[in-house]
Scaffold this motif. Structure first.
Motif, short mmCIF file in Angstrom:
data_model
loop_
_atom_site.label_atom_id
_atom_site.label_comp_id
_atom_site.label_asym_id
_atom_site.label_seq_id
_atom_site.Cartn_x
_atom_site.Cartn_y
_atom_site.Cartn_z
N ALA A 109 0.85 -1.19 0.00
CA ALA A 109 0.00 0.00 0.00
C ALA A 109 0.89 1.25 0.00
CB ALA A 109 -0.92 -0.01 1.22
N PRO A 110 0.33 2.44 -0.25
CA PRO A 110 1.13 3.68 -0.21
C PRO A 110 1.92 3.75 1.09
CG PRO A 110 -1.03 4.14 -1.08
CD PRO A 110 -1.07 2.70 -0.64
N ALA A 111 3.16 4.15 1.01
CA ALA A 111 4.09 4.04 2.14
C ALA A 111 3.96 5.19 3.12
CB ALA A 111 5.52 3.94 1.62
N GLU A 112 2.74 5.47 3.60
CA GLU A 112 2.51 6.44 4.67
C GLU A 112 1.24 6.04 5.39
OE1 GLU A 112 2.56 11.22 5.50
OE2 GLU A 112 1.91 10.56 3.53
N LEU A 113 1.32 6.03 6.70
CA LEU A 113 0.14 5.74 7.52
C LEU A 113 -0.46 7.06 7.98
CD1 LEU A 113 -1.82 4.02 9.18
CD2 LEU A 113 -0.08 3.93 10.99
N ILE A 114 -1.70 7.31 7.59
CA ILE A 114 -2.45 8.49 8.04
C ILE A 114 -3.64 7.98 8.84
CG2 ILE A 114 -3.66 10.59 7.38
CD1 ILE A 114 -2.16 10.44 4.69
N GLY A 115 -3.58 8.12 10.13
CA GLY A 115 -4.66 7.69 11.00
C GLY A 115 -5.47 8.87 11.49
N MET A 116 -6.74 8.64 11.78
CA MET A 116 -7.64 9.72 12.20
C MET A 116 -8.22 9.43 13.59
SD MET A 116 -7.26 11.47 9.45
CE MET A 116 -8.31 12.82 10.00
N ARG A 117 -8.69 10.51 14.22
CA ARG A 117 -9.47 10.45 15.46
C ARG A 117 -8.67 9.88 16.64
NH1 ARG A 117 -14.73 10.59 15.97
NH2 ARG A 117 -14.82 8.57 17.01
N LEU A 118 -7.37 10.17 16.71
CA LEU A 118 -6.58 9.72 17.85
C LEU A 118 -6.98 10.52 19.09
CD1 LEU A 118 -4.07 7.91 18.66
CD2 LEU A 118 -2.77 10.04 18.54
N ARG A 119 -7.21 9.84 20.18
CA ARG A 119 -7.63 10.49 21.43
C ARG A 119 -6.43 10.90 22.28
NH1 ARG A 119 -13.05 9.56 22.73
NH2 ARG A 119 -14.14 8.18 21.29
N GLY A 120 -5.39 11.40 21.65
CA GLY A 120 -4.17 11.73 22.37
C GLY A 120 -4.36 12.76 23.46
N GLY A 121 -5.32 13.67 23.27
CA GLY A 121 -5.55 14.69 24.28
C GLY A 121 -6.03 14.11 25.60
N ASP A 122 -6.58 12.89 25.58
CA ASP A 122 -7.07 12.26 26.80
C ASP A 122 -5.94 11.74 27.68
OD1 ASP A 122 -9.54 12.77 25.75
OD2 ASP A 122 -10.05 10.69 25.31
N TRP A 123 -4.79 11.41 27.06
CA TRP A 123 -3.73 10.79 27.84
C TRP A 123 -2.34 11.32 27.49
CZ3 TRP A 123 -1.91 8.60 23.41
CH2 TRP A 123 -2.83 8.04 22.52
N GLY A 124 -2.29 12.55 27.00
CA GLY A 124 -1.00 13.21 26.84
C GLY A 124 -0.30 13.00 25.52
N GLY A 125 -0.90 12.27 24.61
CA GLY A 125 -0.34 12.15 23.28
C GLY A 125 0.80 11.16 23.18
N LEU A 126 1.58 11.28 22.11
CA LEU A 126 2.67 10.36 21.80
C LEU A 126 3.95 11.15 21.52
CD1 LEU A 126 0.69 8.12 19.30
CD2 LEU A 126 1.38 7.45 21.61
N THR A 127 5.06 10.55 21.78
CA THR A 127 6.34 11.18 21.49
C THR A 127 6.86 10.69 20.15
OG1 THR A 127 7.66 9.45 22.53
CG2 THR A 127 6.84 11.24 23.96
N ARG A 128 7.84 11.43 19.59
CA ARG A 128 8.45 11.00 18.35
C ARG A 128 9.15 9.65 18.55
NH1 ARG A 128 13.01 14.35 15.05
NH2 ARG A 128 11.88 16.02 16.08
N GLU A 129 9.76 9.47 19.70
CA GLU A 129 10.46 8.21 19.96
C GLU A 129 9.49 7.03 19.96
OE1 GLU A 129 12.80 11.53 20.84
OE2 GLU A 129 10.84 11.01 21.74
N GLN A 130 8.31 7.23 20.54
CA GLN A 130 7.33 6.15 20.54
C GLN A 130 6.89 5.81 19.12
OE1 GLN A 130 4.62 8.15 23.33
NE2 GLN A 130 4.78 6.38 24.70
N LEU A 131 6.62 6.84 18.31
CA LEU A 131 6.19 6.59 16.94
C LEU A 131 7.33 6.03 16.10
CD1 LEU A 131 4.00 9.77 16.43
CD2 LEU A 131 3.19 7.40 16.51
#
Length: 511
Positions: A109-131
């Motif tokens: 598939a196209p080599a980029e993951l675009i995800g929607m509706r992440l509830r990051g605001g509920d638990w502080g989001g994600l770091t670059r290292e995690q991703l």
């Protein structure tokens, strides 16, 4: 679907009634008369026996539904992307991202993951290292639930032109620009997606939307109208950066676009604060971690924009989520006498609720956001709970309250909005401030521009429902709201959706 107007809807019921009626439709796209079923055999020179008719067979006839706040192009594209709304923790979000990356790699598939509706605001989001731990090679962009923020890994930051030291979380203008870039496709692809999304909306009983796409969209709508777009009525908004362009063309709210009569110019949209999910909604009291949110338009500038809009013939739609943003927006309406409404009106001071009705300012609310935002509201607004989504109080104030989705933030589904307004509860928990629930009839009325019980002279923007939404107990809160199936949707008497069983009955009827 039928592309010609009908002349008669026979044997229908009206909401809350058991008697059958015939609705005669005029050639002007309005209801000519509503008569007892079979009592009138001819009206306006049209005989019932030879009329182009829909046999309702006891289905319920009521006004069509409006979604008063959508981003239609964004919804059309983003509704097909991976949904991260069920991820309730960083670990769940990262695991889901890893699944999609693995599926993409296996399927070429196209080599980029675009995800929607992440509830990051509920638990502080994600770091670059995690991703980056999911993938350092495949760009990953996870857009927040409210579209005001997104989280990117290193590969995505590089791909989309951010500085190598930029944090993983982009918000507000940077996020809006990023989402616009992600959504950039050919006109043909965009129009095809919008047409499909509109057809799906019509199948839910939607007859019209107010489109707040953040772009100069009038050329898009002229092109679509020429291409045969007829599924919905559309009011297309203007943003301040394009107001001069609109005025140079002689446009104002209500100006028709194209020749079908279905597409017109909507309001001037002004965004004054951020969102709850990014903690940028402008509030009177500080957030638990500090800060009051962001003031994106100063009060004096807002008053100037509203004055200019009023003089130019535009009504105003002012985005305000936090209580300070709402108070400042009401102040601007009071100072200028401008016509319009506040979009979202999510958190209000008790003293400001009554001002909506007194000033004639409408409240355009998205009840499904309540269900999505309960975790964040508990975290940062727990002491302000009565002021969050005060629907019943707004209606009691005499305000013109209208409902919408803000799609793609929530699905373009008016029945979801109605259910959320009626129950104020998700499946997993109790009602949020239950005294602010609306009754079913009130929630329906806030979702319609026509009357709940349509009659002669009303626009023939109608739906036929397989069941009566008012048939349950007067207070249906405890039992929840059961959405009715939509058998047909008509815009100006012309069907935009007909369910298969009803289409077969129409065919047998010779229409």
């Amino acid at each position: 679907m039928h592309d010609a107007a009908f002349q008669l809807i026979s044997g229908a019921r009206l909401p809350g009634s058991s008697g059958l009626v015939d609705a005669w439709l005029g050639g002007d796209g309005a209801i000519a008369a509503v008569t007892p079923a079979g009592a009138v055999t001819e009206h306006g020179g049209v005989a019932a026996a030879s009329a182009r008719a829909i046999p309702a067979d006891g289905r319920v006839l009521t006004s069509g539904l409006w979604d008063e706040h959508v981003h239609l192009g964004q919804w059309a594209q983003q509704s097909t992307r991976p949904d991260f709304g069920a991820a309730d923790s960083p670990a769940a979000a990262l695991a889901l991202a890893a699944e999609f990356v693995a599926a993409d790699a296996a399927g070429n598939a196209p080599a980029e993951l675009i995800g929607m509706r992440l509830r990051g605001g509920d638990w502080g989001g994600l770091t670059r290292e995690q991703l980056d731990s999911v993938s350092r090679d495949i760009p990953i962009v996870l857009v927040g639930l409210d579209l005001h923020g997104a989280w990117l890994n290193g590969a995505a930051l590089a791909r989309h032109g951010f500085h190598p030291d930029h944090p993983a979380h982009v918000v507000e203008d940077e996020c809006f620009a990023l989402v616009s870039e992600l959504d950039r496709v050919t006109d043909e692809a965009l129009d095809a997606a919008v047409d499909l999304a509109a057809q799906r909306a019509a199948a839910l009983g939607v007859v019209g939307v107010v489109d707040f796409e953040i772009r100069w969209s009038f050329d898009d709508w002229v092109r679509r109208e020429r291409g045969g777009f007829r599924a919905l009525r559309v009011e297309s908004a203007v943003y301040p950066e394009n107001l001069d362009r609109a005025l140079a063309l002689g446009l104002r709210s209500g100006s028709l676009i194209g020749e079908s009569g279905l597409v017109s110019v909507g309001p001037l949209k002004v965004i004054t604060d951020g969102s709850l999910g990014t903690r940028t909604a402008l509030c009177c009291d500080p957030y638990p971690g500090g800060g009051h949110g962001r003031e994106l338009v100063a009060p004096g500038e807002l008053a100037g924009l509203l004055t200019r809009a009023q003089r130019a013939g535009f009504w105003a739609a002012v985005h305000a989520i936090g209580d300070r943003a709402n108070s400042q927006a009401l102040d601007a309406f009071a100072a200028t006498g401008a016509t319009g409404r506040i979009e979202h009106a999510q958190l209000l001071r008790r003293s400001d609720v009554a001002r909506f009705g007194a000033l004639g300012v409408g409240a355009s609310v998205q009840p499904a956001h309540l269900l999505d935002d309960i975790p964040s509201m508990r975290a940062v607004w727990a002491d302000r709970a009565p002021g969050a989504f005060p629907l019943a109080s707004l209606v009691a104030s005499g305000a013109d309250v209208v409902l919408g989705s803000d799609a793609p933030v929530a699905p373009l589904d008016p029945w979801l909005a109605i259910a959320a307004a009626v129950t104020r509860a998700s499946d997993a928990g109790p009602a949020w401030v239950p005294e602010e629930r609306l009754g079913v009839a009130a929630a329906l009325a806030c979702s319609m521009r026509g009357p709940l019980v349509p009659g002669a002279g009303d626009r023939a923007d109608l739906v036929l429902l397989d069941s009566d939404p008012l048939a349950g107990a007067p207070d249906a809160h405890a039992a929840g709201f059961q959405r009715p199936a939509v058998a047909a949707t008509l815009v100006g008497g012309v069907p935009s959706h007909v369910a298969a069983d009803l289409a077969a009955a129409i065919a047998r009827n010779g229409a």
